[in-house]
Write a protein that holds these residues in place. Structure first.
Motif, short mmCIF file in Angstrom:
data_model
loop_
_atom_site.label_atom_id
_atom_site.label_comp_id
_atom_site.label_asym_id
_atom_site.label_seq_id
_atom_site.Cartn_x
_atom_site.Cartn_y
_atom_site.Cartn_z
N ASP A 177 -1.75 -18.14 45.38
CA ASP A 177 -2.11 -16.73 45.18
C ASP A 177 -2.23 -16.44 43.69
O ASP A 177 -1.31 -16.78 42.92
CB ASP A 177 -1.07 -15.82 45.82
CG ASP A 177 -1.15 -15.84 47.34
OD1 ASP A 177 -2.15 -15.33 47.88
OD2 ASP A 177 -0.23 -16.38 47.97
N VAL A 178 -3.32 -15.81 43.31
CA VAL A 178 -3.58 -15.48 41.91
C VAL A 178 -3.84 -13.99 41.80
O VAL A 178 -4.58 -13.41 42.58
CB VAL A 178 -4.80 -16.26 41.37
CG1 VAL A 178 -5.05 -15.91 39.90
CG2 VAL A 178 -4.59 -17.75 41.52
N SER A 179 -3.19 -13.39 40.81
CA SER A 179 -3.40 -11.97 40.54
C SER A 179 -3.66 -11.80 39.05
O SER A 179 -2.89 -12.31 38.22
CB SER A 179 -2.17 -11.16 40.95
OG SER A 179 -2.32 -9.80 40.58
N VAL A 180 -4.75 -11.11 38.70
CA VAL A 180 -5.12 -10.89 37.30
C VAL A 180 -5.25 -9.39 37.06
O VAL A 180 -5.86 -8.66 37.84
CB VAL A 180 -6.45 -11.59 36.95
CG1 VAL A 180 -6.86 -11.29 35.51
CG2 VAL A 180 -6.34 -13.09 37.16
N LYS A 181 -4.65 -8.96 35.95
CA LYS A 181 -4.74 -7.55 35.58
C LYS A 181 -5.20 -7.43 34.14
O LYS A 181 -4.62 -8.04 33.24
CB LYS A 181 -3.38 -6.87 35.75
CG LYS A 181 -3.43 -5.37 35.43
CD LYS A 181 -2.08 -4.71 35.66
CE LYS A 181 -2.14 -3.22 35.37
NZ LYS A 181 -0.83 -2.56 35.57
N VAL A 182 -6.26 -6.66 33.93
CA VAL A 182 -6.78 -6.35 32.60
C VAL A 182 -6.83 -4.84 32.50
O VAL A 182 -7.62 -4.18 33.19
CB VAL A 182 -8.16 -6.97 32.37
CG1 VAL A 182 -8.74 -6.49 31.04
CG2 VAL A 182 -8.08 -8.48 32.41
N LEU A 183 -5.94 -4.30 31.65
CA LEU A 183 -5.76 -2.86 31.59
C LEU A 183 -5.48 -2.34 33.00
O LEU A 183 -4.51 -2.75 33.61
CB LEU A 183 -6.97 -2.20 30.93
CG LEU A 183 -7.21 -2.61 29.45
CD1 LEU A 183 -8.46 -1.93 28.92
CD2 LEU A 183 -6.01 -2.27 28.60
N TYR B 73 -8.00 -4.95 24.39
CA TYR B 73 -7.35 -4.90 25.71
C TYR B 73 -6.31 -6.01 25.83
O TYR B 73 -6.27 -6.94 25.04
CB TYR B 73 -8.40 -5.06 26.82
CG TYR B 73 -8.99 -6.45 26.94
CD1 TYR B 73 -8.46 -7.39 27.83
CD2 TYR B 73 -10.08 -6.83 26.16
CE1 TYR B 73 -8.99 -8.66 27.93
CE2 TYR B 73 -10.62 -8.10 26.25
CZ TYR B 73 -10.08 -9.01 27.14
OH TYR B 73 -10.59 -10.28 27.24
N GLU B 74 -5.47 -5.87 26.81
CA GLU B 74 -4.45 -6.87 27.14
C GLU B 74 -4.63 -7.28 28.60
O GLU B 74 -4.99 -6.46 29.45
CB GLU B 74 -3.05 -6.32 26.92
CG GLU B 74 -2.73 -6.03 25.48
CD GLU B 74 -1.30 -5.56 25.29
OE1 GLU B 74 -0.63 -5.29 26.33
OE2 GLU B 74 -0.84 -5.48 24.14
N GLY B 75 -4.38 -8.56 28.85
CA GLY B 75 -4.51 -9.07 30.21
C GLY B 75 -3.28 -9.86 30.63
O GLY B 75 -2.52 -10.37 29.80
N SER B 76 -3.08 -9.98 31.92
CA SER B 76 -1.96 -10.77 32.45
C SER B 76 -2.41 -11.46 33.73
O SER B 76 -3.26 -10.94 34.48
CB SER B 76 -0.74 -9.89 32.73
OG SER B 76 -1.02 -8.93 33.72
N LEU B 77 -1.84 -12.62 33.96
CA LEU B 77 -2.17 -13.42 35.16
C LEU B 77 -0.87 -13.92 35.78
O LEU B 77 0.03 -14.38 35.08
CB LEU B 77 -3.07 -14.59 34.78
CG LEU B 77 -3.54 -15.54 35.89
CD1 LEU B 77 -4.90 -16.14 35.54
CD2 LEU B 77 -2.54 -16.68 36.11
N ASN C 95 -0.07 -14.24 29.60
CA ASN C 95 -0.43 -12.95 29.01
C ASN C 95 -1.32 -13.21 27.81
O ASN C 95 -1.13 -14.20 27.08
CB ASN C 95 0.81 -12.18 28.58
CG ASN C 95 1.70 -11.80 29.73
OD1 ASN C 95 1.28 -11.13 30.67
ND2 ASN C 95 2.95 -12.24 29.69
N TRP C 96 -2.29 -12.34 27.59
CA TRP C 96 -3.14 -12.50 26.42
C TRP C 96 -3.66 -11.13 25.97
O TRP C 96 -3.61 -10.15 26.73
CB TRP C 96 -4.31 -13.43 26.73
CG TRP C 96 -5.43 -12.87 27.57
CD1 TRP C 96 -6.59 -12.34 27.12
CD2 TRP C 96 -5.47 -12.76 29.00
NE1 TRP C 96 -7.38 -11.93 28.17
CE2 TRP C 96 -6.71 -12.18 29.35
CE3 TRP C 96 -4.59 -13.10 30.02
CZ2 TRP C 96 -7.08 -11.92 30.66
CZ3 TRP C 96 -4.95 -12.85 31.33
CH2 TRP C 96 -6.19 -12.27 31.65
N SER C 97 -4.12 -11.08 24.75
CA SER C 97 -4.72 -9.86 24.21
C SER C 97 -5.96 -10.25 23.42
O SER C 97 -6.03 -11.34 22.85
CB SER C 97 -3.74 -9.09 23.33
OG SER C 97 -3.31 -9.89 22.25
#
Length: 634
Positions: A128-134, A74-78, A96-98
């Motif tokens: 404000d923090v937003s994290v997305k994983v897939l 998976y890939e993630g972004s913050l 960004n990370w994978s």
């Protein structure tokens, strides 16, 4: 100018994640934790409260928990943003990370370090923090209070001085006066000496005009002082981009090219075309231009050393990718004009908290917003700052429309411009604290420095700072009238500063210098005892009796030279016991001590006093030899 701002959140705050659609096969964000603190030796240390003091660096630590099926790639972004009390985003970061999920879950930690500039507003900031994983998204917000040096309303206290020196004749001089943009004058501007008249030009710039200024050899000084209350606000107005097609009259000159603002250059026109493509509002265009200029140019302070740096225009800056504030402003104005947005250069003062002095003016820009008017913009900051008025707290405009042409000057006349200033929050001001400070005019080392502070109102708080000659600083806080007492532990000039404040009042400040002179010291030497072979004891006394005084001893006689160092005991006494003295000796005693004058005593040791002793010893020796010889005969 474009400094990285400092974010802060002092308390451990857990932000519960709100997961949105987990569409991907078995991987989602299950936790989002935000911790705020500081870095100690590179290690994150959480803070126990949510109040941050001005100047502190703060670290925001984000912990992301991810769970799902083991082995899933998976890939993630913050994304993280920090907004000030006016809602302006003053800090942004992203990561960004994978990864391939190991086991049922894993954690990712990210640390962001921020530092606010001195001009950062006091009040509550939001992170404000937003994290997305897939397809799984988690968001959170945390607030902290920043004890900044400035507020939304601030007191600006400035005095600027222009010195004119040279030979010949100066028929007229115009000294620009501060403009009242976002500021209400509480006192002044007070102009000295009194001008012949005060004029306002077609752009609204105000000048103190002097006639028949000087002739022959001259040195003239002109001073302007004022105190004002400046309000920081955010312009929310906007206008459709099409509104630039029907501008009111009088703005034509701010759309035309001019010296150093080459808005008709094909290169600048091309940049303007790219930046204006697809924009729908005037503010969007103004922000895009600020983003471009602030990210394209590199600030180079070394350009000040170039004699004709004034002539470095917008096109030069575009080619060189560098400049000072004037080049940033000119390039912004040139691109804006090429895009059909009226713009002009502004030159003024930069007043930073809590205060200081400078000899440099600052250039920034303004653009015209239909339906609102002129909006200042700092081209060295990203476009997200567009709309802040003033662009940075403490900006004071002097001349607008500057940069079209430079007024002529003569080599026989030189000018020197300096200004001193203070900037601090306004808090329902209803007058000034009345401050009276009494202190000793001169002291000796070891005396007590006593500072008596009287204030009105009597519940005013005074901050007393005493700086020793060696730079050591002692700080005290008094509530109401009071005294500060400390020992003068070093000789030299001691500086006493008192700053008194009270809610609802302008503060008061005073500084004084207390000279502390070395304390005189006396030295006496006594000789005790006359032991066999001439080895006396020298008793060295200092007065007053001071322990720890260094006594350097230099002794010389016909047989040897000796140097020794002694130290006085608690009674101010040191004892010197030399080797055998068989001939005349000169002994110098030199006493030195921190905070004391030097004392010297030279003692002449006369061996003639030992002659009777030597004769007696010789007689005894002769008698002993004679007795032994008689015994041998018998």
């Amino acid at each position: 100018m474009a400094r990285r701002l400092s974010a802060v959140v002092l308390l451990l705050l857990v932000v519960f994640s709100v997961a949105e659609s987990s569409g991907s096969p078995g991987v989602e964000v299950t936790g989002l934790t935000v911790k705020v603190g500081t870095l100690v030796g590179g290690v994150f240390v959480e803070r126990p409260n949510r109040t941050v003091n001005a100047g502190e660096k703060v670290a925001v630590k984000v912990v992301v928990e991810v769970r799902g099926d083991a082995g899933t790639r998976y890939e993630g972004s913050l994304k993280l943003s920090v907004a000030n009390p006016l809602g302006v985003v003053v800090g942004e970061d992203s990561r960004n990370w994978s990864s391939t999920l190991r086991g049922a879950g894993e954690e990712w930690e990210f640390t962001f370090v921020y530092e606010f500039p001195p001009s950062a507003l006091r009040g509550y900031y939001n992170v404000d923090v937003s994290v997305k994983v897939l397809n799984s998204v988690s968001r959170g917000r945390v607030s902290f209070f920043y004890r900044g040096l400035v507020d939304r309303r601030n007191v600006v206290n400035v005095t600027y001085v222009l010195v004119l020196e040279g030979t010949g004749e100066v028929g007229e001089l115009r000294v620009a006066l501060p403009q009242a943009d976002s500021m209400t004058f509480a006192a002044g501007p007070v102009v000295s000496p009194r001008p012949s008249r005060v004029e306002k030009d077609e752009l609204g710039n105000v000048y103190a005009v002097y006639e028949k200024v000087a002739e022959g050899a001259f040195r003239k000084e002109f001073k302007v002082s004022f105190v004002g209350v400046q309000e920081v606000s955010l312009v929310s107005a906007d206008a459709p981009i099409d509104s630039l097609r029907s501008l009111p009259p009088g703005l034509e000159e701010f759309l035309r090219p001019s010296p150093y603002i080459e808005s008709d250059s094909p290169e600048i026109v091309e940049v303007a075309r790219r930046l204006s493509s697809g924009v729908s509002t005037v503010r969007q265009l103004a922000s895009r231009i600020a983003d471009y200029v602030s990210s394209t140019l590199r600030y180079n302070d070394a350009l000040r050393s170039i004699r004709d740096s004034w002539s470095l225009g917008a096109l030069w800056a575009l080619h060189a990718k560098q400049g000072m504030c004037l080049q940033f402003a000119r390039l912004y104005v040139a691109i804006a004009r090429a895009a059909g947005l009226p713009a002009r250069v502004v030159e003024g003062l930069v007043v930073t908290p809590p205060g200081g002095s400078s000899s440099y003016l600052h250039a920034y820009a303004e653009f015209y917003l239909p339906g609102y008017g002129w909006v200042p913009v700092e081209p060295q900051l990203p476009g997200r700052y567009v709309g802040l008025v003033p662009p940075v707290p403490g900006y004071v405009p002097l001349v607008k429309g500057l940069g079209e042409e430079r007024a002529g000057s003569r080599d026989s006349v030189s000018t020197q411009f300096t200004y001193s200033y203070r900037l601090y929050p306004y808090e329902g001001l209803s007058g000034s604290v009345k401050l009276s400070v009494k202190y000793p005019r001169e002291l000796l080392y070891g005396d007590l420095i006593k500072v008596n502070v009287s204030v009105e109102p009597r519940d005013a708080v005074s901050e007393v700072a005493v700086t020793a000659p060696n730079g050591s600083r002692y700080e005290y806080r008094l509530v109401g009238p009071g005294s500060v007492v400390l020992a003068a532990s070093d000789a030299g000039n001691w500086t006493v500063e008192v700053f008194s404040m009270r809610q609802g009042y302008l503060p008061a400040y005073t500084v004084a210098v207390v000279p502390v002179r070395p304390r005189p010291i006396k030295l006496s030497v006594e000789v005790e005892g006359l032991p066999l072979l001439g080895r006396p004891a020298f008793i060295v006394r200092v007065s007053p009796p001071v322990p720890g005084i260094t006594v350097a001893v230099n002794s010389s006689n016909c047989l040897y030279y000796e140097a020794r160092t002694l130290e006085t005991n608690s009674s101010g006494v040191a004892v010197y016991e030399p080797p055998v003295l068989l001939c005349p000796a000169t002994i110098e005693f030199r006493a030195r001590g921190r905070g004391y004058t030097e004392a010297v005593e030279v003692y002449q040791y006369d061996y003639s006093r030992l002659v009777p002793l030597y004769a007696l010893i010789l007689l005894v020796a002769v008698l002993l030899v004679a007795v032994r010889a008689i015994r041998k005969k018998h």
